[in-house]
Scaffold this motif. Sequence first.
Motif, PDB file in Angstrom:
ATOM      1  N   GLU A  34       0.846  -1.189   0.000  1.00 50.39           N
ATOM      2  CA  GLU A  34       0.000   0.000   0.000  1.00 50.39           C
ATOM      3  C   GLU A  34       0.883   1.241   0.000  1.00 50.39           C
ATOM      4  N   VAL A  35       0.409   2.283  -0.669  1.00 50.57           N
ATOM      5  CA  VAL A  35       1.065   3.590  -0.613  1.00 50.57           C
ATOM      6  C   VAL A  35      -0.022   4.604  -0.292  1.00 50.57           C
ATOM      7  N   GLN A  36       0.205   5.401   0.743  1.00 45.79           N
ATOM      8  CA  GLN A  36      -0.760   6.430   1.134  1.00 45.79           C
ATOM      9  C   GLN A  36      -0.046   7.768   1.218  1.00 45.79           C
ATOM     10  N   VAL A  37      -0.744   8.827   0.800  1.00 41.48           N
ATOM     11  CA  VAL A  37      -0.213  10.172   1.000  1.00 41.48           C
ATOM     12  C   VAL A  37      -0.997  10.781   2.150  1.00 41.48           C
ATOM     13  N   GLN A  38      -0.283  11.171   3.183  1.00 41.59           N
ATOM     14  CA  GLN A  38      -0.912  11.791   4.352  1.00 41.59           C
ATOM     15  C   GLN A  38      -0.462  13.239   4.391  1.00 41.59           C
ATOM     16  N   ASN A  39      -1.427  14.132   4.429  1.00 40.52           N
ATOM     17  CA  ASN A  39      -1.097  15.548   4.472  1.00 40.52           C
ATOM     18  C   ASN A  39      -1.811  16.154   5.664  1.00 40.52           C
ATOM     19  N   LEU A  40      -1.124  16.196   6.771  1.00 43.15           N
ATOM     20  CA  LEU A  40      -1.734  16.652   8.012  1.00 43.15           C
ATOM     21  C   LEU A  40      -1.388  18.107   8.289  1.00 43.15           C
ATOM     22  N   GLY A  41      -1.535  18.927   7.270  1.00 35.54           N
ATOM     23  CA  GLY A  41      -1.313  20.351   7.459  1.00 35.54           C
ATOM     24  C   GLY A  41       0.116  20.810   7.237  1.00 35.54           C
ATOM     25  N   GLY A  42       1.057  19.907   7.376  1.00 35.62           N
ATOM     26  CA  GLY A  42       2.451  20.291   7.159  1.00 35.62           C
ATOM     27  C   GLY A  42       2.967  19.674   5.887  1.00 35.62           C
ATOM     28  N   GLN A  43       4.171  19.188   5.957  1.00 41.72           N
ATOM     29  CA  GLN A  43       4.805  18.537   4.821  1.00 41.72           C
ATOM     30  C   GLN A  43       4.091  17.204   4.545  1.00 41.72           C
ATOM     31  N   PRO A  44       3.751  16.921   3.286  1.00 39.82           N
ATOM     32  CA  PRO A  44       3.114  15.635   2.994  1.00 39.82           C
ATOM     33  C   PRO A  44       4.027  14.464   3.348  1.00 39.82           C
ATOM     34  N   ILE A  45       3.411  13.363   3.773  1.00 40.62           N
ATOM     35  CA  ILE A  45       4.147  12.144   4.077  1.00 40.62           C
ATOM     36  C   ILE A  45       3.654  11.073   3.110  1.00 40.62           C
ATOM     37  N   VAL A  46       4.586  10.433   2.416  1.00 41.41           N
ATOM     38  CA  VAL A  46       4.253   9.301   1.563  1.00 41.41           C
ATOM     39  C   VAL A  46       4.607   8.056   2.373  1.00 41.41           C
ATOM     40  N   LEU A  47       3.568   7.317   2.774  1.00 41.97           N
ATOM     41  CA  LEU A  47       3.745   6.125   3.596  1.00 41.97           C
ATOM     42  C   LEU A  47       3.686   4.892   2.692  1.00 41.97           C
ATOM     43  N   VAL A  48       4.749   4.097   2.722  1.00 41.39           N
ATOM     44  CA  VAL A  48       4.828   2.889   1.910  1.00 41.39           C
ATOM     45  C   VAL A  48       4.833   1.696   2.865  1.00 41.39           C
ATOM     46  N   ARG A  49       3.823   0.834   2.728  1.00 38.15           N
ATOM     47  CA  ARG A  49       3.720  -0.357   3.579  1.00 38.15           C
ATOM     48  C   ARG A  49       4.216  -1.544   2.760  1.00 38.15           C
ATOM     49  N   ILE A  50       5.233  -2.235   3.277  1.00 36.25           N
ATOM     50  CA  ILE A  50       5.865  -3.323   2.524  1.00 36.25           C
ATOM     51  C   ILE A  50       5.824  -4.637   3.290  1.00 36.25           C
ATOM     52  N   ASP A  51       5.971  -5.719   2.526  1.00 37.80           N
ATOM     53  CA  ASP A  51       6.143  -7.053   3.093  1.00 37.80           C
ATOM     54  C   ASP A  51       7.285  -7.700   2.322  1.00 37.80           C
ATOM     55  N   ARG A  52       7.779  -8.800   2.829  1.00 38.23           N
ATOM     56  CA  ARG A  52       8.827  -9.530   2.116  1.00 38.23           C
ATOM     57  C   ARG A  52       8.174 -10.587   1.238  1.00 38.23           C
ATOM     58  N   LEU A  53       8.680 -10.739   0.018  1.00 39.71           N
ATOM     59  CA  LEU A  53       8.135 -11.752  -0.894  1.00 39.71           C
ATOM     60  C   LEU A  53       8.368 -13.168  -0.371  1.00 39.71           C
ATOM     61  N   ASP A  54       9.406 -13.360   0.463  1.00 38.40           N
ATOM     62  CA  ASP A  54       9.658 -14.695   1.028  1.00 38.40           C
ATOM     63  C   ASP A  54       8.814 -14.944   2.278  1.00 38.40           C
ATOM     64  N   GLU A  55       7.958 -13.975   2.629  1.00 41.12           N
ATOM     65  CA  GLU A  55       6.994 -14.069   3.726  1.00 41.12           C
ATOM     66  C   GLU A  55       7.634 -14.166   5.107  1.00 41.12           C
ATOM     67  N   GLN A  56       8.904 -13.798   5.199  1.00 40.39           N
ATOM     68  CA  GLN A  56       9.553 -13.702   6.506  1.00 40.39           C
ATOM     69  C   GLN A  56       9.177 -12.362   7.132  1.00 40.39           C
ATOM     70  N   PRO A  57       9.327 -12.219   8.458  1.00 37.60           N
ATOM     71  CA  PRO A  57       9.007 -10.926   9.080  1.00 37.60           C
ATOM     72  C   PRO A  57       9.893  -9.805   8.530  1.00 37.60           C
ATOM     73  N   VAL A  58       9.310  -8.621   8.391  1.00 39.51           N
ATOM     74  CA  VAL A  58      10.053  -7.438   7.941  1.00 39.51           C
ATOM     75  C   VAL A  58      10.902  -6.939   9.106  1.00 39.51           C
TER      76      VAL A  58
END
Length: 153
Positions: free
Chosen positions: A27-51
């Motif tokens: 997932e990629v979300q852009v959060q703009n809470l009044g200040g500088q925008p934050i691009v949040l990238v949520r990742i997982d590992r393709l080998d399904e091990q813990p990040v």
Amino acid sequence: MNNNGSNNQLMQIAQTALTPLGFEVLEVQVQNLGGQPIVLVRIDRLDEQPVTVEDLTKASRAAETEFDRVDPIAGEYRLEFESPGSKRPLTRARHFERMLGLKARVRGEGQAFTAPIAAVDGEMISFDVAGERVTLRAGEFQANLAEFPDRHR
């Protein structure tokens, strides 16, 4: 360079940088809470091990280079990376298989419910909604994990 990159464009930039390193962009979300925008990238590992923290650092460095090259957002913004966490997005059939039996929060296709993931058959995902089976096609609805597994899956 456009004013605020569309989520699809941001998703593609992140995937270009991270898929070769063995990461799946959930997932990629852009959060703009009044200040500088934050691009949040949520990742997982393709080998399904813990990040791990090292994974987040590696992903961050690789993606920053690609985001700087493409420059999808005008002005200053912050790029942040997270592991899937307790509200893990479920987008592919494999995600549902990994979380079988756990509750998911589902929205879309005229549906809105929280229910256990009952079965996965190809791309068809079944949920046990108040004793009734509801089956939807993966990718045609939004879902997030609604309970945290007791161990990594």
